[in-house]
Design a protein around this motif. Structure first.
Motif, PDB file in Angstrom:
ATOM      1  N   ASP A 220       0.832  -1.197   0.000  1.00  0.00           N
ATOM      2  CA  ASP A 220       0.000   0.000   0.000  1.00  0.00           C
ATOM      3  C   ASP A 220       0.873   1.255   0.000  1.00  0.00           C
ATOM      4  O   ASP A 220       0.607   2.213  -0.743  1.00  0.00           O
ATOM      5  N   GLY A 223       2.423   1.579  -3.493  1.00  0.00           N
ATOM      6  CA  GLY A 223       1.452   2.037  -4.484  1.00  0.00           C
ATOM      7  C   GLY A 223       1.120   3.505  -4.325  1.00  0.00           C
ATOM      8  O   GLY A 223       0.969   4.233  -5.316  1.00  0.00           O
ATOM      9  N   GLY A 252       0.606  -7.356  -9.343  1.00  0.00           N
ATOM     10  CA  GLY A 252      -0.726  -7.008  -9.827  1.00  0.00           C
ATOM     11  C   GLY A 252      -1.440  -6.000  -8.959  1.00  0.00           C
ATOM     12  O   GLY A 252      -0.903  -4.944  -8.614  1.00  0.00           O
ATOM     13  N   GLU A 253      -2.678  -6.306  -8.578  1.00  0.00           N
ATOM     14  CA  GLU A 253      -3.512  -5.348  -7.867  1.00  0.00           C
ATOM     15  C   GLU A 253      -2.975  -4.983  -6.486  1.00  0.00           C
ATOM     16  O   GLU A 253      -3.389  -3.973  -5.917  1.00  0.00           O
ATOM     17  N   PHE A 256      -1.292  -2.058  -8.002  1.00  0.00           N
ATOM     18  CA  PHE A 256      -2.089  -1.191  -8.872  1.00  0.00           C
ATOM     19  C   PHE A 256      -3.289  -0.575  -8.153  1.00  0.00           C
ATOM     20  O   PHE A 256      -3.676   0.558  -8.453  1.00  0.00           O
ATOM     21  N   GLU A 257      -3.890  -1.288  -7.210  1.00  0.00           N
ATOM     22  CA  GLU A 257      -5.062  -0.727  -6.516  1.00  0.00           C
ATOM     23  C   GLU A 257      -4.694   0.533  -5.740  1.00  0.00           C
ATOM     24  O   GLU A 257      -5.368   1.568  -5.882  1.00  0.00           O
ATOM     25  N   ARG A 260      -4.038   3.471  -8.235  1.00  0.00           N
ATOM     26  CA  ARG A 260      -5.253   4.096  -8.783  1.00  0.00           C
ATOM     27  C   ARG A 260      -6.003   4.873  -7.708  1.00  0.00           C
ATOM     28  O   ARG A 260      -6.541   5.958  -7.970  1.00  0.00           O
ATOM     29  N   ARG A 261      -6.053   4.346  -6.491  1.00  0.00           N
ATOM     30  CA  ARG A 261      -6.722   5.045  -5.392  1.00  0.00           C
ATOM     31  C   ARG A 261      -6.038   6.381  -5.114  1.00  0.00           C
ATOM     32  O   ARG A 261      -6.699   7.400  -4.869  1.00  0.00           O
ATOM     33  N   ARG A 278      -1.929   1.350 -16.760  1.00  0.00           N
ATOM     34  CA  ARG A 278      -1.976   0.012 -17.332  1.00  0.00           C
ATOM     35  C   ARG A 278      -0.735  -0.777 -16.942  1.00  0.00           C
ATOM     36  O   ARG A 278       0.336  -0.191 -16.713  1.00  0.00           O
TER      37      ARG A 278
END
Length: 296
Positions: A220, A223, A252-253, A256-257, A260-261, A278
């Motif tokens: 977290d 990201g 992955g997420e 990426f999550e 984007r957040r 992407r």
């Protein structure tokens, strides 16, 4: 007339070479670990083995930096024996009369994804490699943008934690100090994560996928740092896309999550409403395809 280009991708941990055709397809490739001492002979041997008896129309080189694209020299942080090494001229001496182009490895990754990968159709994009470091490169108006010296796009050295941990660049609190694989593992250990001595970002990702709290927090944090850097670069360069690759991005997420957040919070300007993120598509070939595109 041949349509083959020799692409070289020089980094602190590996050297790769490939023959790339006019469609951006890798015809033949090889890679070796970067020698601890002077790596020039490894470059010569690898290039020779990949080219063989083929004729090449040009040579494109992507290199870790910093570099001086005007002088054609490179000074990779992780290769102390190469300071202001004349890489472009040295490679040109191996291929007399052939066009030789040099750019940063981040620029080449971005250009490769723009030509043949996740960046197709974009006109203003940043490419990021989130791995043992955090590298980046810009494609603006559909063309690679290196800036004054060829080093533009070093998104890993945008400061996201003022007064944060020291960075290899000499600054503090850069994206790389939060989001690179080794720094993520170091932070998780200090936060109390119990892991074997050889733990790496892949093991950290596995632990996060298993629901362990500290590894989840490490991703977290990473990201958020990457998202803040993308938001800043996008605001300055009016970008429409960020393509993220590298070993950490393979989680992955998990990565990426929070990216984007974070963009929802930090990329609030109206002209950034369509900014996309992407996953890279070309993997380890992105830098080679992009290096070939320098000649195209």
């Amino acid at each position: 007339m041949t349509d083959l280009v020799l692409a070289l991708d020089f980094g602190g941990t590996k050297i790769a070479a490939a023959l790339v055709d006019s469609r951006g397809s890798v015809v033949r490739s090889a890679r070796v670990p970067t020698p601890a001492s002077d790596p020039w002979e490894a470059v010569v041997s690898l290039a020779s083995s990949v080219v063989g008896d083929a004729e090449v129309a040009g040579v494109g080189i992507g290199s870790a930096g910093p570099l001086d694209a005007v002088a054609g020299t490179v000074s990779p942080i992780n290769v102390p024996s190469w300071q202001a090494f004349p890489l472009r001229a040295s490679v040109a001496s191996l291929f007399p009369g052939v066009r030789v182009e040099l750019a940063g490895d981040g620029v080449c990754m971005a250009l490769g994804e723009h030509w043949r990968g996740a960046g197709r159709g974009s006109t203003h994009m940043v490419g990021l490699v989130v791995s043992t470091g955090v590298g980046g490169g810009l494609v603006l108006d559909g063309r690679p943008f290196g800036g004054r010296t060829g080093n533009a796009g070093h998104i890993g050295h945008i400061v996201v934690e003022p007064g944060g941990a020291p960075c290899t660049c000499g600054g503090r609190g850069c994206v790389e100090t939060v989001a690179s694989g080794p720094r993520m593992v170091t932070w998780a250990r200090r936060a109390g994560w119990q892991a074997p001595d050889d733990a790496d970002a892949a093991l950290l990702a596995a632990a996060a996928l298993a629901g362990e709290e500290i590894p989840l927090e490490a991703f977290d944090r990473a990201g958020q740092a990457v998202g803040m850097a993308i938001a800043g670069a996008a605001a300055v360069c009016d970008l429409d896309l960020a393509v993220i690759g590298g070993g950490v991005a393979q989680a992955g997420e998990l990565l990426f999550e929070p990216v984007r957040r974070t963009l929802k919070t930090h990329a609030g300007l109206s002209y950034l409403a369509g900014l996309e993120v992407r996953a890279a598509e070309l993997g380890g070939d992105a830098g080679l395809v992009g290096a070939a595109a320098l000649v195209r």
